[in-house]
Design a protein around this motif. Structure first.
Motif, PDB file in Angstrom:
ATOM      1  N   HIS A  39     -15.604   5.285 -97.324  1.00 21.20           N
ATOM      2  CA  HIS A  39     -15.596   5.876 -98.417  1.00 21.20           C
ATOM      3  C   HIS A  39     -16.399   6.825 -99.688  1.00 21.20           C
ATOM      4  O   HIS A  39     -17.552   7.720 -98.910  1.00 21.20           O
ATOM      5  CB  HIS A  39     -17.049   4.706 -99.228  1.00 21.20           C
ATOM      6  N   LYS A  41     -18.042   7.285-102.552  1.00 21.09           N
ATOM      7  CA  LYS A  41     -18.642   7.135-103.686  1.00 21.09           C
ATOM      8  C   LYS A  41     -19.417   7.941-103.190  1.00 21.09           C
ATOM      9  O   LYS A  41     -20.320   8.863-103.982  1.00 21.09           O
ATOM     10  CB  LYS A  41     -18.507   5.994-103.748  1.00 21.09           C
ATOM     11  N   ALA A  82     -11.470   0.058-102.870  1.00 16.62           N
ATOM     12  CA  ALA A  82     -12.227  -1.382-102.778  1.00 16.62           C
ATOM     13  C   ALA A  82     -13.074  -1.822-103.524  1.00 16.62           C
ATOM     14  O   ALA A  82     -14.534  -2.220-103.026  1.00 16.62           O
ATOM     15  CB  ALA A  82     -12.910  -1.217-101.279  1.00 16.62           C
ATOM     16  N   ARG A 139     -21.465 -10.841-104.031  1.00 17.02           N
ATOM     17  CA  ARG A 139     -21.489  -9.781-105.053  1.00 17.02           C
ATOM     18  C   ARG A 139     -19.663 -10.367-105.129  1.00 17.02           C
ATOM     19  O   ARG A 139     -19.840 -11.279-105.398  1.00 17.02           O
ATOM     20  CB  ARG A 139     -21.397  -7.922-104.180  1.00 17.02           C
ATOM     21  N   HIS A 169     -17.706  -5.946 -97.028  1.00 18.06           N
ATOM     22  CA  HIS A 169     -18.798  -4.428 -96.997  1.00 18.06           C
ATOM     23  C   HIS A 169     -20.596  -5.739 -97.121  1.00 18.06           C
ATOM     24  O   HIS A 169     -20.363  -6.040 -97.876  1.00 18.06           O
ATOM     25  CB  HIS A 169     -18.288  -3.877 -98.363  1.00 18.06           C
ATOM     26  N   TYR A 174     -28.455  -3.828 -96.479  1.00 16.97           N
ATOM     27  CA  TYR A 174     -29.506  -3.230 -97.167  1.00 16.97           C
ATOM     28  C   TYR A 174     -30.819  -3.625 -97.849  1.00 16.97           C
ATOM     29  O   TYR A 174     -32.326  -2.908 -98.436  1.00 16.97           O
ATOM     30  CB  TYR A 174     -29.164  -2.428 -98.596  1.00 16.97           C
ATOM     31  N   GLY A 213     -17.528  -2.198 -93.371  1.00 15.26           N
ATOM     32  CA  GLY A 213     -18.203  -1.130 -93.610  1.00 15.26           C
ATOM     33  C   GLY A 213     -19.009  -1.019 -93.705  1.00 15.26           C
ATOM     34  O   GLY A 213     -18.725  -0.842 -94.844  1.00 15.26           O
ATOM     35  N   SER A 214     -20.638  -0.029 -93.233  1.00 14.72           N
ATOM     36  CA  SER A 214     -21.369   0.273 -94.775  1.00 14.72           C
ATOM     37  C   SER A 214     -21.868   1.583 -93.710  1.00 14.72           C
ATOM     38  O   SER A 214     -21.813   1.422 -92.047  1.00 14.72           O
ATOM     39  CB  SER A 214     -22.131  -0.572 -94.974  1.00 14.72           C
ATOM     40  N   THR A 215     -22.519   1.787 -93.896  1.00 16.54           N
ATOM     41  CA  THR A 215     -23.062   3.068 -93.128  1.00 16.54           C
ATOM     42  C   THR A 215     -24.331   2.865 -92.216  1.00 16.54           C
ATOM     43  O   THR A 215     -24.195   3.004 -90.661  1.00 16.54           O
ATOM     44  CB  THR A 215     -23.995   4.524 -93.988  1.00 16.54           C
ATOM     45  N   PRO A 216     -25.278   1.412 -92.244  1.00 15.26           N
ATOM     46  CA  PRO A 216     -25.952   1.079 -91.569  1.00 15.26           C
ATOM     47  C   PRO A 216     -25.032   0.169 -90.498  1.00 15.26           C
ATOM     48  O   PRO A 216     -25.835  -0.241 -89.348  1.00 15.26           O
ATOM     49  CB  PRO A 216     -26.833   0.369 -92.046  1.00 15.26           C
ATOM     50  N   ARG A 231     -14.892   1.782 -93.189  1.00 22.73           N
ATOM     51  CA  ARG A 231     -15.384   2.346 -94.440  1.00 22.73           C
ATOM     52  C   ARG A 231     -16.351   3.130 -94.542  1.00 22.73           C
ATOM     53  O   ARG A 231     -17.636   3.022 -95.522  1.00 22.73           O
ATOM     54  CB  ARG A 231     -15.031   1.375 -95.518  1.00 22.73           C
ATOM     55  N   PRO A 232     -17.359   3.407 -93.714  1.00 26.56           N
ATOM     56  CA  PRO A 232     -18.857   3.820 -94.222  1.00 26.56           C
ATOM     57  C   PRO A 232     -18.886   4.594 -95.108  1.00 26.56           C
ATOM     58  O   PRO A 232     -17.748   5.814 -95.058  1.00 26.56           O
ATOM     59  CB  PRO A 232     -19.031   4.551 -92.793  1.00 26.56           C
ATOM     60  N   GLY A 233     -19.280   5.107 -96.398  1.00 31.32           N
ATOM     61  CA  GLY A 233     -19.918   6.610 -96.900  1.00 31.32           C
ATOM     62  C   GLY A 233     -20.566   6.982 -96.748  1.00 31.32           C
ATOM     63  O   GLY A 233     -21.577   8.277 -96.604  1.00 31.32           O
ATOM     64  N   ASN A 234     -22.212   6.836 -97.148  1.00 29.60           N
ATOM     65  CA  ASN A 234     -23.656   7.155 -97.004  1.00 29.60           C
ATOM     66  C   ASN A 234     -23.851   8.740 -95.907  1.00 29.60           C
ATOM     67  O   ASN A 234     -24.070   9.300 -95.921  1.00 29.60           O
ATOM     68  CB  ASN A 234     -24.427   6.548 -97.638  1.00 29.60           C
TER      69      ASN A 234
END
Ligand SMILES: Cc1ncc(COP(=O)(O)O)c(C=O)c1O
Length: 375
Positions: A39, A41, A82, A139, A169, A174, A213-216, A231-234
């Motif tokens: 990602h 962003k 996404a 969401r 996602h 978080y 996917g997220s970073t964590p 799809r991690p971004g951070n």
């Protein structure tokens, strides 16, 4: 140019760390045999997206059409939006983009799919769509279960659309308060998506992509067999929220804000030239507030300076509490500090450009070309 020549506040990327983070996630995806679609962003910088692709990413993920347009302009040829694209003006831009590069977009309702279908038929296009599944973030998205199968069937009946699979996602990670809880969210994210893929299979529908996917969670859900894409971004930068969650240590954080002490008005207080317009007010996007203050001040050794806490922010001032007993060492007027921001993705959106450094040397200046693309 040297870092000491930069005026502040300035945004700094440690290029060695950036490259390490990009390579590390690419290697993980390769070892697992899954695609990586980062990602963008989190960085909004075409040069970094191209680095990710050179390291093996199949394309990128974006949240906004404007971000997609910037990435396509820079030569990225495979883009997942996404997010839900609904209004006529945006659908028109989406289809214009789909005429130039491969675009896939998320949907979570028959109505939304219908709007895309109508417009795609009007332009004689076949648009790829994935069904967004809600794996707990609450969401957008369809709850895992038969509802996803029903929507996939609807999509397959609609002209102009091609059903590509499912995505989710697990951003609710978080809101967790420990690494163990985060791991559990990742495991569940992968398993839920697999259950949905099996339901689809049972109905005779192949989900080509099972995207998570997220970073964590990436390195947890990415190990669930059947997941096809991460799809991690951070992860390109990491930040204080990732440290608090236990994802990495501060040595992996590639993005820092360079700031100057502009006032030392009391023994227990110094003031920085970085406020909420520089560090942002984020303390954690989806619930938890594990972080202390508004960023981590690094000492001369590059490690967190635990006696300094950015306690309050005005728009242009960061008020730092200096722990008692520390005053002989208290940062002096005009001293410069580096700060790991709480949330790298929102901070990058506040700057026109970033400085890529190796050690003390400024090696490159990048425009944050996809910043502020709200539409
Ligand atoms: C749909 C989607 N995919 C992937 C990501 C990347 O997650 P992270 O920022 O944790 O790397 C996000 C982040 O908001 C997202 O919204």
């Amino acid at each position: 140019m040297k870092m000491q020549d930069l005026d502040t506040p300035a945004l700094i990327i440690d290029l060695d760390k950036l490259e390490l983070n990009i390579r590390d996630m690419a290697n993980f995806a390769r070892q697992q045999g899954v695609k990586l679609r980062p990602h963008i962003k989190s960085h909004k910088i075409p040069e970094i997206a191209l680095m990710q692709v050179r390291e093996g990413a199949v394309g990128v993920t974006v949240a906004k059409l404007g971000e997609a347009e910037v990435m396509a302009q820079a030569g990225i040829e495979d883009i997942l939006i996404a997010n839900q694209i609904t209004g006529p003006a945006k659908i028109k831009r989406l289809l214009e983009l789909a005429e130039r590069v491969r675009v896939c977009v998320a949907v979570d309702s028959r109505e939304g799919a219908g709007l895309l279908s109508q417009a795609a038929v009007g332009r004689n296009l076949q648009l790829g769509v994935v069904v967004e599944v809600d794996s707990g973030l609450r969401r957008c998205g369809v709850l895992p279960g038969e509802e996803v199968v029903d929507l996939a069937k609807d999509i397959m009946e609609l002209p102009g659309l091609s059903f590509e699979g499912i995505m989710t996602h697990a951003g609710h990670v978080y809101g967790m308060e420990s690494w163990q809880e985060a791991v559990e969210v990742g495991r569940r994210e992968g398993e839920l998506m697999l259950e949905v893929a099996r339901l689809l299979e049972g109905a005779g529908i192949a989900a080509k992509e099972v995207s998570v996917g997220s970073t964590p969670t990436a390195k947890v859900s990415g190990q669930v067999k059947g997941v096809t894409e991460l799809r991690p971004g951070n992860y390109v930068f990491y930040d204080a929220i990732q440290i608090a969650l236990g994802v990495v240590g501060p040595e992996r954080c590639a993005l820092t804000v360079l700031s100057t002490v502009i006032s030392t008005p009391a023994p227990d207080r110094v003031v920085l030239d970085a406020g909420s317009k520089t560090l942002a007010l984020d303390k954690g996007a989806h619930g938890a507030s594990l972080v202390k203050g508004f960023g981590i001040i690094l000492g001369g050794d590059g490690l967190p300076e635990s006696s300094l806490t950015i306690e309050r922010l005005s728009e242009e001032h960061g008020v730092v509490a200096v722990e008692a007993g520390f005053s002989p060492e208290k940062p002096k007027l005009n001293a410069r500090v580096r700060i790991i921001p709480n949330h790298a993705c929102t901070v990058i959106n506040l700057f026109d450009q970033v400085y890529g450094v190796r050690g003390e040397v400024v090696e490159t200046v990048w425009k944050v070309a996809a910043r502020g693309k709200l539409q």
